[in-house]
Design an enzyme around this catalytic site. Structure first.
Site, mmCIF file in Angstrom:
data_model
loop_
_atom_site.group_PDB
_atom_site.id
_atom_site.type_symbol
_atom_site.label_atom_id
_atom_site.label_comp_id
_atom_site.label_asym_id
_atom_site.label_seq_id
_atom_site.Cartn_x
_atom_site.Cartn_y
_atom_site.Cartn_z
ATOM 1 N N VAL A 194 78.018 56.567 34.331
ATOM 2 C CA VAL A 194 79.479 56.480 34.257
ATOM 3 C C VAL A 194 79.999 55.220 34.952
ATOM 4 O O VAL A 194 80.796 54.457 34.392
ATOM 5 C CB VAL A 194 80.094 57.740 34.902
ATOM 6 C CG1 VAL A 194 81.562 57.810 34.638
ATOM 7 C CG2 VAL A 194 79.414 58.982 34.372
ATOM 8 N N GLY A 282 73.483 56.541 40.566
ATOM 9 C CA GLY A 282 73.778 57.883 41.050
ATOM 10 C C GLY A 282 74.257 57.873 42.491
ATOM 11 O O GLY A 282 74.315 56.822 43.141
ATOM 12 N N ASP A 323 81.170 66.959 46.017
ATOM 13 C CA ASP A 323 79.941 66.165 45.862
ATOM 14 C C ASP A 323 78.851 66.532 46.866
ATOM 15 O O ASP A 323 77.682 66.219 46.654
ATOM 16 C CB ASP A 323 80.243 64.665 46.047
ATOM 17 C CG ASP A 323 80.972 64.060 44.868
ATOM 18 O OD1 ASP A 323 81.442 64.822 44.008
ATOM 19 O OD2 ASP A 323 81.091 62.818 44.823
ATOM 20 N N HIS A 455 102.584 65.495 14.072
ATOM 21 C CA HIS A 455 102.199 64.381 13.200
ATOM 22 C C HIS A 455 103.165 63.219 13.410
ATOM 23 O O HIS A 455 104.359 63.445 13.449
ATOM 24 C CB HIS A 455 102.236 64.794 11.737
ATOM 25 C CG HIS A 455 101.963 63.637 10.820
ATOM 26 N ND1 HIS A 455 100.678 63.154 10.617
ATOM 27 C CD2 HIS A 455 102.793 62.842 10.100
ATOM 28 C CE1 HIS A 455 100.741 62.116 9.785
ATOM 29 N NE2 HIS A 455 102.008 61.902 9.463
#
Ligand code: NAI
Length: 476
Positions: A194, A282, A323, A455
């Site tokens: 990423v 990483g 994390d 739309h």
């Protein structure tokens, strides 16, 4: 005894930590948050990696560099003439820093609004105490504080390549990659994940010749193969050089730049001489200075804090999120865990659905997905139906002048329940939320196909891909 006592102390003020602190305060707890991040003036900079050197500044630079690329390459298609196009990199980086500061200040305001006590420093476990745990705070704030519940949200650090330590001058992590003072003529990236793709895109758009060296033989292995293939084609067309199946050898950094020795997929020895090298292979959980041994908090072999499905650690009333624990290293996953933990502390039933966490890569075209990929379903032997719809056949995409990519639906062959949605194309990051909502409600592809979509809008491609599952697209 500690000077100050709290019901909940959150260690770390990133998206996991600050959101946990706010939710705990909303639930009536007396909450403190400790965070050591410093701004250029040494003051607090709440928001962690995401706000300071991650999600937010990278999106600011992706936007600026995309404007530059559009002005130089695409405005002419719209009949707009641009003369004397130039780059003021100081201004661009300054704008990015200002965006970061707005976010830092926003969190400081939210802490005041929610009456959260903030300590600017680093927290370390000192000992288990009568009421809970005592923490020692060092830094701008020097305190001993005590909390009944502790939420560890200390995030992660970039993983260094052995033999190529980050100096943030020549060998850059995500931090240095966001503040290169002038556009490097040649830039190499190790790792096409990423960060590699986002940062590679920024600097390529601004004029660098970019080479990405990836160890794996497949491009974006976690992404649906069909989508990854489409994205790879687009990136190569834009001029990104992507080398797969490489083995990186010696990395030498000197006054003139960096030399990377590597072997290509055929086993041929190669050398790359570049001005800067970004290493994006990483991240590793961050428990530096936390002193988990003082209380016997268990870590696994990767250095992550061991938690169960509900973010409970090996110690009573110590929680860990984001994390620093198992699972994807994504800001929004950390936020959801933070909210759920605060609610569990309050005796409620906070819940995080790991199956519906969306992923986004903010390149152009953007890549976003939720749920399972086609290769995962095949490996599981699950019977499924697939439907795709290209942006080339979408009126809004044509008007935007951005028709790369597609929306892809995967649904159960028998029940039609949506199992995965994969998008490569314009505004994929926004379009994916419809799919997340649908999957949370266990919708079928037909449910989406029968919903009225505005739309002209890109979201019509989502509806059409859902129709494609039943082989009845209307516009393709
Ligand atoms: P990553 O895990 O996304 O990609 C690392 C890549 O490096 C992999 O493709 C891997 O095969 C490759 N690699 C590993 N060792 C290598 C070696 N020795 N030589 C060559 N290639 C090698 O990690 P990345 O990009 O560093 O990002 C770290 C974390 O930050 C990720 O977990 C990501 O989810 C998160 N992040 C999320 C963003 C987003 O949601 N848009 C943006 C940036 C980061």
């Amino acid at each position: 005894m500690a000077n100050k006592q709290f019901d909940v102390i959150v260690i770390g003020g990133g998206p996991g930590g600050y959101i946990a602190a706010i939710r705990a305060a909303q639930l009536g707890f007396n909450v403190a948050c400790v965070d050591e991040w410093k701004n250029a003036k040494g003051g607090p900079a709440l928001g962690g990696t995401c706000t300071n050197i991650g999600c937010i500044p990278s999106k600011a630079l992706l936007q600026s560099s995309e404007h530059f690329e559009h002005a130089g390459k695409h405005f002419a298609d719209h009949g707009i003439k641009v003369e004397g196009l130039g780059l003021d990199i100081d201004k661009m980086l300054g704008r990015k820093d200002a965006v970061v500061k707005q976010n830092n200040d926003g969190i400081t305001y939210l802490f005041k609004k929610n009456k959260i006590t903030f300590f600017h420093g680093r927290a370390a476990f000192a000992k288990a105490s009568g009421a809970g745990y005592e923490l020692k705070v060092t830094g701008a704030a020097e305190e001993s504080i005590e909390g009944k519940h502790i939420i560890v949200a200390t995030g992660s650090n970039p993983r260094a390549l052995p033999g190529a330590d980050f100096d943030e001058e020549n060998i850059l992590s995500n931090d240095g990659a966001l503040r290169i003072p002038s556009v490097p003529k040649k830039l190499a990236l190790i790792g096409s994940g990423v960060i590699g793709l986002e940062m590679g895109s920024v600097w390529r758009r601004l004029g660098s010749e970019v080479t990405v060296l990836e160890a794996l033989p497949t491009f974006l292995g976690a992404v649906d193969e069909q989508i990854a293939k489409e994205a790879h084609k687009a990136f190569v067309k834009q001029g990104l050089k992507i080398e797969l199946g490489v083995k990186v050898g010696e990395v030498k950094s000197g006054k003139k730049g960096v030399t990377v020795a590597w072997t290509n997929a055929k086993g041929e020895a190669q050398t790359l001489e570049v001005d800067k090298l970004i290493v994006s292979i990483g991240r590793v959980p961050n428990t530096i200075g936390l002193n988990p041994e003082a209380v016997g908090l268990k870590l696994d072999e990767r250095g992550a804090i061991v938690v169960d499905d509900e973010c409970r650690t090996s110690l009573p009333n110590v929680w860990a999120i984001g994390d620093v624990v198992r699972g994807p290293m994504l800001a929004h996953k950390a936020e959801e865990e933070g909210v759920a933990v605060a609610e569990r502390i309050a005796g409620q039933h906070g819940h995080v659905n790991f199956n519906t966490i969306p992923w986004v890569i903010y390149t152009s075209p953007e890549i976003a997905w939720v749920g399972q990929t086609e290769q995962q379903l095949k490996a599981e032997g699950r019977a499924y139906k697939a439907g795709t719809f290209p942006f080339l056949a979408n009126g809004r995409a044509r008007a935007l002048g951005d028709t790369t990519g597609m929306v892809k639906f995967l649904a159960d062959a028998a029940s039609d329940e949506i199992l995965g949605v994969h998008i490569v194309g314009p505004m994929a990051s926004e379009l994916i939320s419809e799919a997340v909502v649908a999957m949370e409600f266990k919708a079928s592809a037909e449910d989406i196909a029968r919903i009225c979509h505005a739309h002209p809008s890109l979201s019509e491609a989502t509806k059409e891909a859902a129709l494609a599952v039943d082989k009845r697209t209307l516009n393709f």
